[in-house]
Structure formats: C-alpha cells, structure tokens
Write a protein that holds these residues in place. Structure first.
Motif, short mmCIF file in Angstrom:
data_model
loop_
_atom_site.label_atom_id
_atom_site.label_comp_id
_atom_site.label_asym_id
_atom_site.label_seq_id
_atom_site.Cartn_x
_atom_site.Cartn_y
_atom_site.Cartn_z
N THR A 113 -44.97 58.57 -16.59
CA THR A 113 -43.75 59.32 -16.88
C THR A 113 -42.92 59.48 -15.60
OG1 THR A 113 -44.81 61.45 -16.46
CG2 THR A 113 -44.88 60.62 -18.71
N LEU A 120 -48.10 56.56 -22.88
CA LEU A 120 -47.99 58.02 -22.97
C LEU A 120 -49.27 58.61 -23.54
CD1 LEU A 120 -45.93 60.32 -22.46
CD2 LEU A 120 -45.28 60.11 -24.87
N GLY A 121 -49.90 57.90 -24.48
CA GLY A 121 -51.14 58.39 -25.09
C GLY A 121 -52.30 58.45 -24.14
N VAL A 125 -52.98 65.74 -23.25
CA VAL A 125 -52.08 66.20 -24.31
C VAL A 125 -50.96 67.07 -23.75
CG1 VAL A 125 -51.92 67.59 -26.41
CG2 VAL A 125 -53.86 66.04 -26.08
N GLN A 134 -47.99 64.98 -22.60
CA GLN A 134 -47.37 63.96 -23.45
C GLN A 134 -45.97 64.35 -23.92
OE1 GLN A 134 -50.03 62.71 -26.58
NE2 GLN A 134 -51.71 62.32 -25.15
N ARG A 177 -41.92 62.34 -22.03
CA ARG A 177 -41.87 60.90 -22.31
C ARG A 177 -40.68 60.24 -21.63
NH1 ARG A 177 -39.90 64.01 -26.19
NH2 ARG A 177 -37.96 63.48 -27.26
#
Length: 628
Positions: A63, A128-129, A133, A136, A139
C-alpha cells in the motif's frame, strides 16, 4: 509568462487585507498554535519534514500512505500567513526549512516519501489480502499526490523568498517525475486511486512552474493530463467530455463512490482553471463551470459545503450531513476563482455560506486542532492519528489557506473600481484607496462601509441572494437592490455607506429519505470515527424523520449545550417540517459563541422560546458527549 486569459477581477496582496472582529480572534489563536509557536515549529513541522528522511509511505511494499503531503500543506499555509502578517521570524524559519528539504533531494531530482519512486499504482487486490486485516482498508497509493504538494510548497517558498536555488530544485523535481512517467509508459490517470484524480491534480503547480520558466514541457504535461479527461472511449472520469451531462457526478459511471472524491475533484478543477488562463481554451473554463453547477445542484449539503464526508454521492438529500473541511476550503477556492474569472456574484454567495458555516465550524476554539469532518448533529468528527502522524492532519494543515482565501476574497478590484464581496469586519488597502467594514452583520444583518478613495471610481456591492429586501444608504439616497445582484455606486473621496440586509429567518424543509441497505451501511460507517466500530455512534443523534433548518442571513442556526440548551431542545420529539412557521430573533450576548439569539418560534398558534447560535460555534471543540 503572461496569461493568455487573465482574471477580470484582482485580489489585493495578503499584506493589504486584514480580517477583524471575532473571526480574527479565532484565526490568530489558530495561527499561534499551528504556525508561530515553538511547538508548531519544533514538533508539528519537524514531523512533516521527517517524512522525507524516513520514507515510510510505502513501508509494507504493497500500500501507499500520505505522510508526504503534510510538509507541502504546512509550508503553503505558512507562506501565506507570513505574507499576511509580515513576520520576519517566520520567513526565516521557512527559509531554513526549505533548504533542509532541498538537502534531501536526490541527484536526479527525486524528492519524495516513497522509497520506491515507481510505486505509483493502486494496490493489487490479491496483494492487499496478504496484509493484516486492520491494514486492508488502505488500498490506496498517494505517491504523486504527495509530490504535488511538495512541488507546490517549493513554488510557494520561491515566491516568498525569490531564491533561484529553490526554483531550480522545483525544475529538477518536475523533470524527474515527467521523465519517469514517460520512460516507463505510465499514464498519470492510471496512478494513485480514485481514477487518478489525486495524481492528476498536480496540474496546478506544474502550470505555476510553466509560468515561472516558460518551459513548454510543463504546459505539454498539463495538456496530457487534460487529454485523459476527454477520451473518445468514455473512460472514467472523462471530466471534460462528461461536464455537459445533466446527471449528478456519481451517476456518470457505476459505483460512483469509488471515484467521486470531493477534495481531489475540486483540486483538479483548480488545475483546469489555471490551464484555461495559460491557454485561453474556453472548454476548460466551461468544464469547471458546468461541474461546479452539478455539484451545487446535487451535492450542496446542509452546512453549505459540498459532499458527504468527502464523497459526491447525492449529499443534498442526506439529512444527517457530514462534510470535510478540505472540501469546504476547496469549494470556497473554486467559488472565488470563478468569480474572479466571470464577475458572477452567485459564486461569492456560495463562498460566504461555506465560509461562515462549515469552514469556521471546523476550527477548534482552543486553536490547537481542527475537525476531520463537521456534522449537522451531535458533535464533530476528529481524527487524532492520520497516516501514522499525530501532529499533522490534512484538514488542520489546510485551515490557514481557508482564512487567507477569505482575506483575499473580502474585497477585490479591477481597472474601473472596487468589489465588496464579504461583510464580516475587515480592512483593506487597494490601488483605489482604503476600505473598512464594520457594523453588526451577524447580529442584525447590518454593515457599515467606510471608504477613503483616491479618486472617483465604481463601488460594487454584492447583495446576497438570501436577502430579499435590502436597503443601501449613501449620500442621503436609499437604494433597494435586487437579491443576488451587484449594486454599483459612483463614489468619490471619503464616504460612509450603510447596508441593511433582510432579517427574515428562512425555514428550509428537509425530507428524510430512507437509504438502501448498502447506502445506509455506508452512511453509518462514515458517521463514526476511525477508532470506533460501525454503529458505535449514538444513533439517537442521527435523525430519521423530516426536519427543517433555520437560516438567518449568512448563518445556519443551531442549538448547543454551550448555550444551556437541553437535550429535549437539541433532539426534539416533534418537528416544524412542513408547517407554517415564523421566527423572530433578538441578538443577545453570550461569551461561549460567536453570535447568539433569543428565538421566538411561532407554529400553529403556539410560541416557543429558545436560545440559538451560529452553527459554526455550537460545538467547535473536541467533546466526548455525542449529543453535544
């Protein structure tokens, strides 16, 4: 280089205009804490500068965050405040600061907060996965957006200091970016996020550099960006091609919320206006005027800013409004620039309403911070951490620009005379002479204009569209101008002009419309803070019934616990919606707000008394009480 199309109307330099009265108190306090104080220089500024040393914006390699924007935003604000105040210590601090930054510029001209200068694309969903969590949500990619603010900051410091070394740095900086994109066959509108709007907003400072250097390369790059908005394929967002549409912007393409970011959109319009000035090409001005009109029609929110929490998604129909200060600031900026280019007073009507309400509501009365978004109900939304920073924030760093825009917009001029646009207290020195506004504009909608002109000239007074019955008295003659017009007077030498605007309270009915489940989730999610789970906000404070607002002149009226209003007053069981309502206001003094009134509201033969105040000072502080 000279413009191909110059503004019809000019602003005085910032050192020639001074904001007075209660707004000056709020502004000066904010400037002290955020720009002049030791904490501002040693902690706030240093945190922004350190982003270039640490290069953490792409630390996870996937990111891209936006620590790189804060230096430019702080320094642009500081330069304008320095011009406004003439403070030499601040000027010297800016000089040292920009030279510190230049020492970090790489040999090829790159100066950024991303370790990988080619990390310019949006995040791959598969990649991103791979992140935790809690990461995420991010993005995005803000590489070129951050460079936009760095370039603009360099150019502002050059304008203030006049040092060729700074301009040379800006040239090498811009050449490196353009060459990098071209050598790697990167289309700038494919970079960043939100269909490239943040990246493409670099058009404005690139055109400033073009005018400083005359280098055709920079104009060509700006035209290259504009071409991305006029593609025959219809590729989103196609701003120029779509600007003649009658549809709201979010309806131009599927999933409008994925790209209709207000701040970035308005920043691109800023660039198009500069491109119009540089080229004289009419379609660029027409594009901005058309999109501005669409935003005003479909996304003017109830605090007179635009958008719902930085999104163009039909904000005009959303009862529980939420608006970002950056959006109010850039809406004001667009309005001011369009007025200078066209002379159409409706733009300054929009400016005044946004400034008096959404913008001023965003500045904490302590002067130390500002809102991430201002709300119509409850308390405002504050983000104490942004992009990993705790002393810098995008809206807070931009606030001084809003004040300075108001200072320069209050009064303007052309070759034949003076335009008086705003009526909050100010003093100004123009080529034509001295202008001073006093009176009680907020309390009684009355203003006194004191002028000392060097020779006979035209004095043009904006008559707000909300004032249906205005009276202007000059030289023993009373004038009754039409609402939304400009009254032109011939004035010679010294004169005092009394202006009385309409004191009628405007009642606006707002229908509550139940949103779809998906939209309801989105509205609810964006109504809470970053630190709270969805639904954590006090839902009782979010009205789900028809309501109305009360507007008095330029002011949106509010209840506030600062006035001693009870929760029953602030969150009433019954509504005035759709009823025959009249309201009589009597200005009263209250040290906790900018302007207070005793309101006598008559509805269905029942009179109800209550204290109300200007919306902007109803809850302008960090307050834990969600029903404040």
């Amino acid at each position: 280089m000279d413009y191909a199309r110059k503004n019809l109307i000019s602003c005085p330099s910032l050192d020639k205009t001074k904001i007075n009265g209660s707004v000056e108190d709020l502004m000066s306090n904010f400037f002290h804490h955020r720009i002049f104080s030791d904490e501002a220089k040693q902690i706030v500024y240093k945190e922004a500068e350190d982003a270039f040393r640490n290069k953490l914006d792409d630390a996870n390699g996937i990111t891209g965050i936006w620590q790189g924007e804060f230096w430019g935003k702080w320094i642009i604000s500081a330069v304008q405040v320095c011009e406004y105040t003439g403070d030499q210590d601040l000027k010297e601090f800016i000089r040292k600061g920009v030279h510190n930054l230049l020492s970090m510029q790489e040999e090829d001209g790159y100066l950024g907060t991303y370790k990988n200068r080619l990390h310019v694309y949006p995040v791959n969903p598969v990649k991103l996965g791979e992140l935790p969590v809690n990461m995420q949500w991010c993005r995005w990619n803000w590489n070129i957006w951050c460079r936009k603010y760095t370039l603009w900051g360099l150019l502002e410091t050059y304008r203030l200091l006049g040092e060729k070394e700074i301009l040379d740095s800006a040239v090498r900086f811009t050449n490196q970016l353009i060459d990098m994109l071209h050598e790697n066959s990167i289309r700038i509108a494919d970079t960043g996020m939100f269909v490239g709007l943040p990246s493409c907003s670099i058009m404005k400072p690139v055109l400033i550099l073009y005018r400083e250097t005359g280098n055709q390369k920079y104009l060509d790059f700006a035209l290259e960006i504009a071409a991305c908005w006029e593609e025959k394929s219809g590729r989103s967002p196609n701003l120029i091609a779509n600007s003649t549409s009658s549809l709201p912007l979010h309806a131009w393409y599927a999933d409008g919320r994925a790209w209709t970011k207000v701040y970035e959109m308005l920043s691109c319009l800023d660039g198009l206006l500069e491109l119009y000035r540089c080229t004289g090409t009419q379609k660029y001005l027409d594009t901005v005027k058309n999109i501005y009109a669409l935003i005003k029609k479909f996304d003017l929110n109830h605090m007179f800013s635009v958008g719902f929490n930085d999104q163009l998604a039909g904000a005009s129909e959303v009862l529980n409004s939420l608006t970002e200060p950056c959006d109010a600031i850039h809406w004001m900026r667009a309005a001011s620039e369009l007025f200078q280019l066209t002379g159409e007073s409706t733009y300054m009507d929009d400016f005044e309403l946004a400034y008096s309400n959404a913008f001023l509501a965003s500045i904490n009365r302590s002067g130390k911070w500002g809102a991430r978004a201002v709300r119509s109900h409850g308390h405002h939304y504050y983000a104490m951490i942004q992009a990993g920073f705790t002393h810098n924030h995008c809206c807070v760093n931009n606030v001084p620009r809003g004040f300075m825009n108001a200072a320069s917009a209050s009064v303007m001029y052309d070759d034949s005379g003076v335009f008086v646009n705003l009526y909050l207290p100010f003093t100004a020195e123009l080529p034509q002479g001295e202008i001073k506004i006093g009176g009680d504009y907020l309390g009684s909608c009355q203003a006194v204009l004191d002028v000392k002109l060097k020779s006979r000239c035209k004095l043009r007074l904006r008559i707000p569209a909300w004032s249906k019955n205005s009276c202007v008295k000059y030289n023993g003659v009373a004038y009754y101008p039409v609402a939304g017009s400009i009254l032109e007077l011939e004035v010679d030498g010294a004169a005092v002009i009394d202006l009385q605007f309409d004191r009628t309270v405007k009642v606006k009915n707002i229908e509550y419309k139940k949103a779809s489940p998906e939209a309801e989730y989105w509205y609810n999610q964006r109504f809470v803070s970053n630190e709270s789970p969805v639904g954590a906000y006090d839902q009782v404070a979010m009205f789900e019934k028809n309501l109305c607002t009360l507007q008095y002149g330029t002011l949106l009226l509010a209840h506030s616990k600062y006035l001693g209003n009870t929760e029953d007053e602030i969150f009433p069981e019954t509504s005035l919606y759709g009823k025959d309502v009249t309201c009589k206001l009597t200005a009263v003094s209250d040290p906790n707000v900018r302007q207070a009134f005793k309101a006598e509201i008559t509805c269905e033969n029942r009179v109800q008394s209550s204290l109300v105040c200007d919306y902007a000072s109803a809850a302008n502080e960090i307050i834990q009480d969600p029903r404040f």
